[in-house]
Write a protein that holds these residues in place. Structure first.
Motif, PDB file in Angstrom:
ATOM      1  N   LEU A 247       0.726  -1.255   0.031  1.00 59.33           N
ATOM      2  CA  LEU A 247      -0.059  -0.085  -0.029  1.00 59.33           C
ATOM      3  C   LEU A 247       0.969   1.196  -0.070  1.00 59.33           C
ATOM      4  O   LEU A 247       0.373   2.241  -0.745  1.00 59.33           O
ATOM      5  N   ARG A 248       2.081   0.891   0.499  1.00 58.67           N
ATOM      6  CA  ARG A 248       2.945   2.364   0.718  1.00 58.67           C
ATOM      7  C   ARG A 248       3.175   2.817  -0.601  1.00 58.67           C
ATOM      8  O   ARG A 248       3.611   3.935  -0.866  1.00 58.67           O
TER       9      ARG A 248
ATOM     10  N   GLY B   3     -12.380  12.766  -0.303  1.00 62.62           N
ATOM     11  CA  GLY B   3     -12.242  11.348   0.459  1.00 62.62           C
ATOM     12  C   GLY B   3     -11.671  11.649   1.654  1.00 62.62           C
ATOM     13  O   GLY B   3     -11.278  12.528   2.108  1.00 62.62           O
ATOM     14  N   PHE B   4     -11.667  10.267   2.478  1.00 59.81           N
ATOM     15  CA  PHE B   4     -11.097  10.160   4.074  1.00 59.81           C
ATOM     16  C   PHE B   4     -10.867   8.942   4.275  1.00 59.81           C
ATOM     17  O   PHE B   4     -11.083   7.897   3.635  1.00 59.81           O
ATOM     18  N   VAL B   5      -9.838   8.964   5.206  1.00 58.74           N
ATOM     19  CA  VAL B   5      -9.823   7.340   5.656  1.00 58.74           C
ATOM     20  C   VAL B   5      -9.775   7.433   7.307  1.00 58.74           C
ATOM     21  O   VAL B   5      -9.523   8.494   7.952  1.00 58.74           O
ATOM     22  N   VAL B   6     -10.209   6.369   8.149  1.00 61.70           N
ATOM     23  CA  VAL B   6     -10.232   6.255   9.620  1.00 61.70           C
ATOM     24  C   VAL B   6      -9.520   5.124   9.681  1.00 61.70           C
ATOM     25  O   VAL B   6      -9.978   3.878   9.170  1.00 61.70           O
ATOM     26  N   TYR B   7      -8.384   5.106  10.764  1.00 62.66           N
ATOM     27  CA  TYR B   7      -7.761   3.738  10.918  1.00 62.66           C
ATOM     28  C   TYR B   7      -7.281   3.605  12.315  1.00 62.66           C
ATOM     29  O   TYR B   7      -7.181   4.638  12.735  1.00 62.66           O
ATOM     30  N   ASN B   8      -6.669   2.547  12.843  1.00 62.32           N
ATOM     31  CA  ASN B   8      -6.310   2.509  14.184  1.00 62.32           C
ATOM     32  C   ASN B   8      -5.250   1.167  14.223  1.00 62.32           C
ATOM     33  O   ASN B   8      -5.074   0.654  13.277  1.00 62.32           O
ATOM     34  N   TRP B   9      -4.635   1.004  15.373  1.00 62.50           N
ATOM     35  CA  TRP B   9      -3.785   0.119  15.533  1.00 62.50           C
ATOM     36  C   TRP B   9      -4.618  -0.980  16.041  1.00 62.50           C
ATOM     37  O   TRP B   9      -5.276  -0.961  17.092  1.00 62.50           O
ATOM     38  N   SER B  10      -4.529  -2.545  15.783  1.00 62.17           N
ATOM     39  CA  SER B  10      -4.991  -3.564  16.322  1.00 62.17           C
ATOM     40  C   SER B  10      -4.401  -4.785  16.285  1.00 62.17           C
ATOM     41  O   SER B  10      -4.008  -5.192  15.289  1.00 62.17           O
TER      42      SER B  10
ATOM     43  N   ASP C 238     -11.148   1.447   9.301  1.00 62.43           N
ATOM     44  CA  ASP C 238     -12.218   1.069   9.418  1.00 62.43           C
ATOM     45  C   ASP C 238     -13.255   1.279   8.441  1.00 62.43           C
ATOM     46  O   ASP C 238     -14.226   1.016   8.042  1.00 62.43           O
ATOM     47  N   GLU C 239     -12.773   2.681   7.705  1.00 69.51           N
ATOM     48  CA  GLU C 239     -13.380   2.915   6.274  1.00 69.51           C
ATOM     49  C   GLU C 239     -12.614   3.738   5.397  1.00 69.51           C
ATOM     50  O   GLU C 239     -11.779   4.700   6.185  1.00 69.51           O
ATOM     51  N   LEU C 240     -12.571   3.920   4.455  1.00 66.06           N
ATOM     52  CA  LEU C 240     -11.927   4.605   3.325  1.00 66.06           C
ATOM     53  C   LEU C 240     -12.707   4.815   2.214  1.00 66.06           C
ATOM     54  O   LEU C 240     -13.265   4.088   1.393  1.00 66.06           O
TER      55      LEU C 240
ATOM     56  N   ALA D  23      -3.720   8.171  -2.590  1.00 64.67           N
ATOM     57  CA  ALA D  23      -2.793   8.758  -1.359  1.00 64.67           C
ATOM     58  C   ALA D  23      -3.302   8.235  -0.092  1.00 64.67           C
ATOM     59  O   ALA D  23      -2.620   8.375   0.723  1.00 64.67           O
ATOM     60  N   LEU D  24      -4.806   8.064   0.061  1.00 64.64           N
ATOM     61  CA  LEU D  24      -5.363   7.630   1.239  1.00 64.64           C
ATOM     62  C   LEU D  24      -4.709   6.224   1.773  1.00 64.64           C
ATOM     63  O   LEU D  24      -4.175   5.816   2.852  1.00 64.64           O
ATOM     64  N   TRP D  25      -4.729   5.391   0.746  1.00 65.49           N
ATOM     65  CA  TRP D  25      -4.024   3.845   0.925  1.00 65.49           C
ATOM     66  C   TRP D  25      -2.623   3.984   1.390  1.00 65.49           C
ATOM     67  O   TRP D  25      -2.136   3.378   2.219  1.00 65.49           O
TER      68      TRP D  25
END
Length: 385
Positions: A143-144, A205-212, A219-221, A231-233
């Protein structure tokens, strides 16, 4: 056992609900946070069953909207369904859920959905599987390298809640999405101010993520263009020096499956969810249908738990909209109950419904037209409730 009664849960009964919840699901969660959240349902969306003065079952209704065919449909999300172990098998769950169905009608939710712990109870009450929640795993380093460096991305916060809802709405309308939820704005604000979540926004667009558990979890992109998706990924993938994988909730047809060099891990996690129509005419009138598809046909619906749905109806679809109106002279009416109606609404092929005995009668030539009318992108959810 005295006479069982359905009641609206009040604050003084929350300790009893928590105790039944622990005995039903096991220990977990923060009690004070749960009670704080539960108080927000005290507007007629928290029901219980009592035996005398003892609370023995409970359920809550989330005030959602859900995308169907690219349009928003009010939906009551049923959650926290608990029955004390010693009362199971006595009809307590059915008593409560029938009250939940009627409350959804009273609250103006033509749809209700849930994630079932068991299918037997819910199918008995007219629910049927409608879609899935997919969790894919991608290589973070993959993804990077997706690029999108020419797209401006900034950190988002609580004040962006309205923008997030607007961007999601534009995306789901354009893609004719079916299944994704629209959460109340207060919930979105809460997520965006949670320090455990990382949120970024671009123009479309937007992205929401976290550590798991040592991985990054999206959670959502939402992305309205290829460059924004890249860009978001890539923003998420920038953590690849620490996290080797990215867990992502997204549909199986999301553009990321075409952009990423390596396919998602084969061990994809799927949670199935169920749907029910509580107000059939309103559910048809508020959802979207494919442009250019026209249908005129008759239905005979038999709904023993919500009798307002029962009767002979004429289904009319044209110009991306539909209507369900009473008719006195049905011609070769298609016969179905609430399970068949829910599955048809979600796009299950008519041939499959006939094979399962959930649909009968009607003109065979109409089957392909019904498939075309209710077809669309596979229904999915991103959230568990």
């Amino acid at each position: 056992m005295t006479e069982l009664r359905v009641v609206d849960v009040v604050e003084e009964q929350l300790d009893a609900v928590w105790e039944v919840r622990i005995r039903s699901f096991g220990p977990g969660g923060d009690r004070d946070e749960w009670k704080k959240n539960a108080l927000t349902f005290m507007d007629g969306r928290f029901l219980g069953v009592v035996d005398g003065d003892t609370l023995v079952a409970a359920a809550r209704i989330w005030p959602f909207e859900q995308w169907w065919g690219g349009r928003r449909v009010p939906m009551g999300g049923v959650a926290g369904v608990v029955v004390a172990p010693e009362y199971r098998g006595r009809g307590v769950g059915s008593l409560m859920m029938r009250a939940v169905l009627q409350r959804c009608v009273d609250k103006g939710y033509p749809l209700t959905a849930l994630y079932p712990a068991t299918t037997v109870l819910y199918r008995h009450l007219g629910y049927e599987f409608a879609g899935n929640r997919y969790k894919f795993s991608f290589e973070a380093a993959d993804l990077r390298t997706l690029g999108g460096k020419g797209t401006a991305v900034r950190k988002a916060g609580r004040a962006d809640a309205g923008l997030f809802l607007e961007l999601a709405g534009k995306n789901h309308e354009a893609r004719r999405s079916s299944g994704p939820l629209i959460w109340p704005r207060t919930e979105v604000e809460s997520w965006l101010e949670d320090e455990d979540n990382f949120a970024y926004v671009a123009d479309d667009g937007f992205v929401v993520y976290n550590w798991s558990e040592g991985a990054l979890a999206v959670d959502e992109l939402i992305a309205g263009s290829e460059e924004t998706a890249r860009a978001l990924w890539a923003t998420v993938g920038s953590g690849s020096s620490i996290a080797k994988s990215v867990q992502a909730y997204c549909p199986p047809f999301d553009p990321i499956h075409l952009l990423a060099e390596h396919e998602a891990d084969g061990d994809t996690r799927i949670n199935r969810w169920m749907l029910r129509l509580t107000d059939a005419p309103a559910a048809i009138a508020t959802r979207g249908f494919p442009d250019g598809v026209v249908l005129e046909t008759d239905l005979r619906i038999d709904d023993p738990d919500l009798t307002a749905n029962t009767g002979d109806w004429h289904l009319s679809v044209a110009n991306g909209s539909g209507s369900l109106t009473p008719t006195d002279n049905p011609a070769e009416a298609l016969r179905l109950g609430p399970r068949g109606l829910a599955a048809l609404y979600a796009g299950t092929p008519v041939a499959a419904l006939r094979g399962a005995g959930l649909i009968s009668g009607g003109a065979p030539a109409t089957d392909s037209a019904l498939d075309a009318v209710f077809a669309g992108p596979t229904p999915y959810m991103l959230d568990y409730f």
